[in-house]
Motif scaffolding. Structure first.
Motif, PDB file in Angstrom:
ATOM      1  N   LEU B 197       0.813  -1.214   0.000  1.00 14.30           N
ATOM      2  CA  LEU B 197       0.000   0.000   0.000  1.00 14.30           C
ATOM      3  C   LEU B 197       0.844   1.260   0.000  1.00 14.30           C
ATOM      4  N   THR B 198       2.156   1.116   0.272  1.00 17.54           N
ATOM      5  CA  THR B 198       2.971   2.319   0.433  1.00 17.54           C
ATOM      6  C   THR B 198       3.215   3.024  -0.893  1.00 17.54           C
ATOM      7  N   SER B 200       1.078   3.065  -3.560  1.00 18.46           N
ATOM      8  CA  SER B 200      -0.159   3.071  -4.353  1.00 18.46           C
ATOM      9  C   SER B 200      -0.771   4.464  -4.364  1.00 18.46           C
ATOM     10  N   ALA B 201      -1.669   4.683  -5.336  1.00 19.55           N
ATOM     11  CA  ALA B 201      -2.369   5.958  -5.422  1.00 19.55           C
ATOM     12  C   ALA B 201      -3.366   6.075  -4.273  1.00 19.55           C
ATOM     13  N   GLY B 202      -3.494   7.278  -3.737  1.00 17.64           N
ATOM     14  CA  GLY B 202      -4.451   7.505  -2.656  1.00 17.64           C
ATOM     15  C   GLY B 202      -5.881   7.222  -3.092  1.00 17.64           C
ATOM     16  N   SER B 203      -6.169   7.452  -4.386  1.00 19.02           N
ATOM     17  CA  SER B 203      -7.531   7.221  -4.873  1.00 19.02           C
ATOM     18  C   SER B 203      -7.905   5.750  -4.740  1.00 19.02           C
ATOM     19  N   ALA B 204      -6.931   4.873  -4.920  1.00 19.09           N
ATOM     20  CA  ALA B 204      -7.206   3.442  -4.757  1.00 19.09           C
ATOM     21  C   ALA B 204      -7.568   3.152  -3.303  1.00 19.09           C
ATOM     22  N   LEU B 205      -6.803   3.751  -2.391  1.00 14.60           N
ATOM     23  CA  LEU B 205      -7.015   3.453  -0.967  1.00 14.60           C
ATOM     24  C   LEU B 205      -8.366   3.965  -0.478  1.00 14.60           C
ATOM     25  N   ASN B 206      -8.909   4.997  -1.156  1.00 15.54           N
ATOM     26  CA  ASN B 206     -10.227   5.498  -0.759  1.00 15.54           C
ATOM     27  C   ASN B 206     -11.336   4.480  -1.012  1.00 15.54           C
ATOM     28  N   LEU B 207     -11.053   3.498  -1.856  1.00 13.95           N
ATOM     29  CA  LEU B 207     -12.060   2.461  -2.129  1.00 13.95           C
ATOM     30  C   LEU B 207     -11.980   1.306  -1.125  1.00 13.95           C
TER      31      LEU B 207
END
Lengths: 360, 360
Positions: B197-198, B200-207
């Motif tokens: 996760l380090t 990765s795009a923040g937009s992905a993590l919002n999901l």
């Protein structure tokens, strides 16, 4: 009832969990919902359940939502695009590039197709698991592509708004990479971990705590659905698994000679990297460090937990998170309560004064 | 107060979370607890906290419990065995073979040493996190070896009984293999997933949903402690990681050509293996299929959840499990409630009748 901006009827194809939930949500807004399902049983359950009505010959849907398994999504979307040449068609499949590519191969009119993916679900499937509120507050990805943007498909916008979800726009590629990371790879990682438990001694499993249960929870998911998802998103999933394997190999190497110079530092770096990854997760669970937790012992009887939460409410402290833990064979459990750091001292005192046992 | 069977004083070396909790638990049974810690600050906090008294010259402990980090456990156990030639000595380190081997190398009298490992902990450490009830209902492994069985160390039996834990006898090797599987490998698997996760795009993590949060939760653990644990149990952990990698490689191969003959069957078999592994986990969480869950929408305000649980209590339904879920940016959450299958229909009706929104 808040007025919907959707005007024409919405046709929902596939009356499973998602299709039925969409139907229920739209019906609650007074929208005419037309339901279709290959299974007459599913269809009649969903209709009886209030998710919509059966199709009739003259129907002219404004919007069609295809809610079928990933494997058959493109085929059904193509059929719907052809049958209703003025409707916008969307879907809810958990992959977005493969259906679009397949539609192009099929020669479908993709200028009226825009894929969607609501980030919502339940452990149970089928129409009876459907809930009007399933999508409330959840992200709903809309996958724009060259032939259509979500602004050109305002009915999609209205659908998502009506169901209470949060619209997130992404390209199909961006979506698929995102869900590979946040959903598909965690599924694989959890599955492989759980598989290791199949040839272990039962005595070992009796020692299992919450950590193992958390890591393996999603490994209980439906294999049939996941075969389709992983097959349709194979490349992004495989890319991340390959990167995962590089890290795994580094870990395995460091553990081969744990006393060797530098081995400890390597392991410590990997562990710190994991810390950093978790810290990037948004939301209450991901930002655990904003909260502190205390564990209160509760008897395993009805009403006990309610009394505890009642008294927390009386003290005026807001519960940020709550988890229950049970020990094997014990008649009591632990309620792990997360609160803001400034509230924990007072809450601990007040609960102790009310006779609660604050545990580990 | 139930009478303890321990008669002589118990010396606890190391006044961190576990040592302090043991002291508090024994003091509650009226036992004379002698505390020692390399840090005078830690020691005085634990004494002030009521976990025991500071050591005096004439102390003759019946039992000594060494509660120091894994790295220094053998050294301190050896020192205690030498200083108190009539006492039984145990420890609480999460690995059991390495300290025993090290003690033999040091020439310590292992006929008076029997290792222990209480399966309990908290996210916080230190004496102030100590709780008298930390061990209640938890397994506590006692690692018998050639020179001593737990029957020869009745004081251990008494200690575990006094603290409310459940004695589980295992050899040091058996223990270390068990914890490698149920704790150490899940830690590594979770850490490596979180590390992905380090970058990765923040937009992905919002999901991200609950699945990713569960898989990566333990990746937030303390690197310093885990370097010691993994280093001391490197071989069993590495063995399982190597088997894990074989499964991972099979998965990666199957995803290389997902349309190839047999690729789907391979993936389906892996997923089914994960199902089978999870099904072997004992306890409420592991036997989820005994329960069904329903999700109820709750406002994010104090007292709301309490009212819900109150009303569940009024209906007379026992809550088997409860989890809170929050959507990013939403002012409401979902309380996922697990109950016995026969209760779910009535509970759903009663809650709906009381105005609760049953969500997905």
């Amino acid at each position: 009832m808040v007025e919907s901006r959707l005007i024409g009827p919405v046709r929902v194809v596939g009356a499973g969990l998602l299709g039925t939930s969409i139907g229920l949500g739209l019906r609650a807004r007074g929208i005419d919902v037309i339901l279709a399902d290959a299974s007459p049983t599913n269809l009649s359950i969903a209709v009886d359940y209030g998710a919509g009505r059966a199709a009739t010959a003259g129907d002219l849907p404004q919007l069609i939502v295809v809610c079928v398994p990933p494997d058959v999504t493109a085929e059904i979307v193509a059929r719907e695009l052809a049958a209703y040449p003025r409707a916008i068609v969307t879907d809810v499949a958990s992959v977005k590039l493969a259906p679009l590519q397949e539609l192009r191969v099929l020669g479908a009119d993709v200028s009226r197709y825009i894929g969607g993916h609501p980030m919502a679900g339940r452990e149970r499937g089928g129409p009876l698991a459907g809930r009007a509120d399933l999508f409330v507050g959840r992200p709903w990805v809309v996958a724009a592509h060259d032939a259509i943007s979500y602004q050109q498909a305002t009915a999609i916008d209205d659908l998502i708004l009506d169901l209470g979800a949060i619209l997130v726009e992404m390209s199909p590629e961006e979506h698929d990479r995102a869900v590979a990371l946040i959903s598909h790879v965690p599924q694989v990682v959890s599955t492989i971990m759980a598989r290791r438990l199949t040839d272990s001694a039962g005595s070992a499993l009796n020692l299992a705590g919450q950590g193992l249960r958390d890591v393996t929870r999603v490994a209980a998911s439906d294999p049939e659905l996941w075969v389709q998802i992983l097959g349709a998103n194979a490349e992004p999933v495989r890319d991340i698994l390959l990167a995962y394997r590089v890290d795994l190999d580094r870990f395995i190497d460091a553990l081969e000679a744990p006393a060797a110079p530098g081995a400890r530092r390597k392991v410590a770096e990997e562990l710190a990297g994991g810390n950093a990854g978790v810290a990037r997760l948004p939301g209450k669970h991901g930002q655990d460090r904003r909260f502190v937790s205390l564990s209160v012992m509760v008897d395993d009887t009805p009403g006990q937990l309610a009394r505890l939460l009642n008294e927390i409410g009386e003290v005026g402290v807001n519960l940020e998170d709550l988890r229950l833990e049970h020990s094997p064979g014990a008649q009591l459990g632990l309620a792990e309560i997360s609160v803001l750091p400034e509230a924990v001292g007072r809450l601990t005192e007040e609960l102790a004064a009310r006779g609660w046992r604050i545990a580990g």
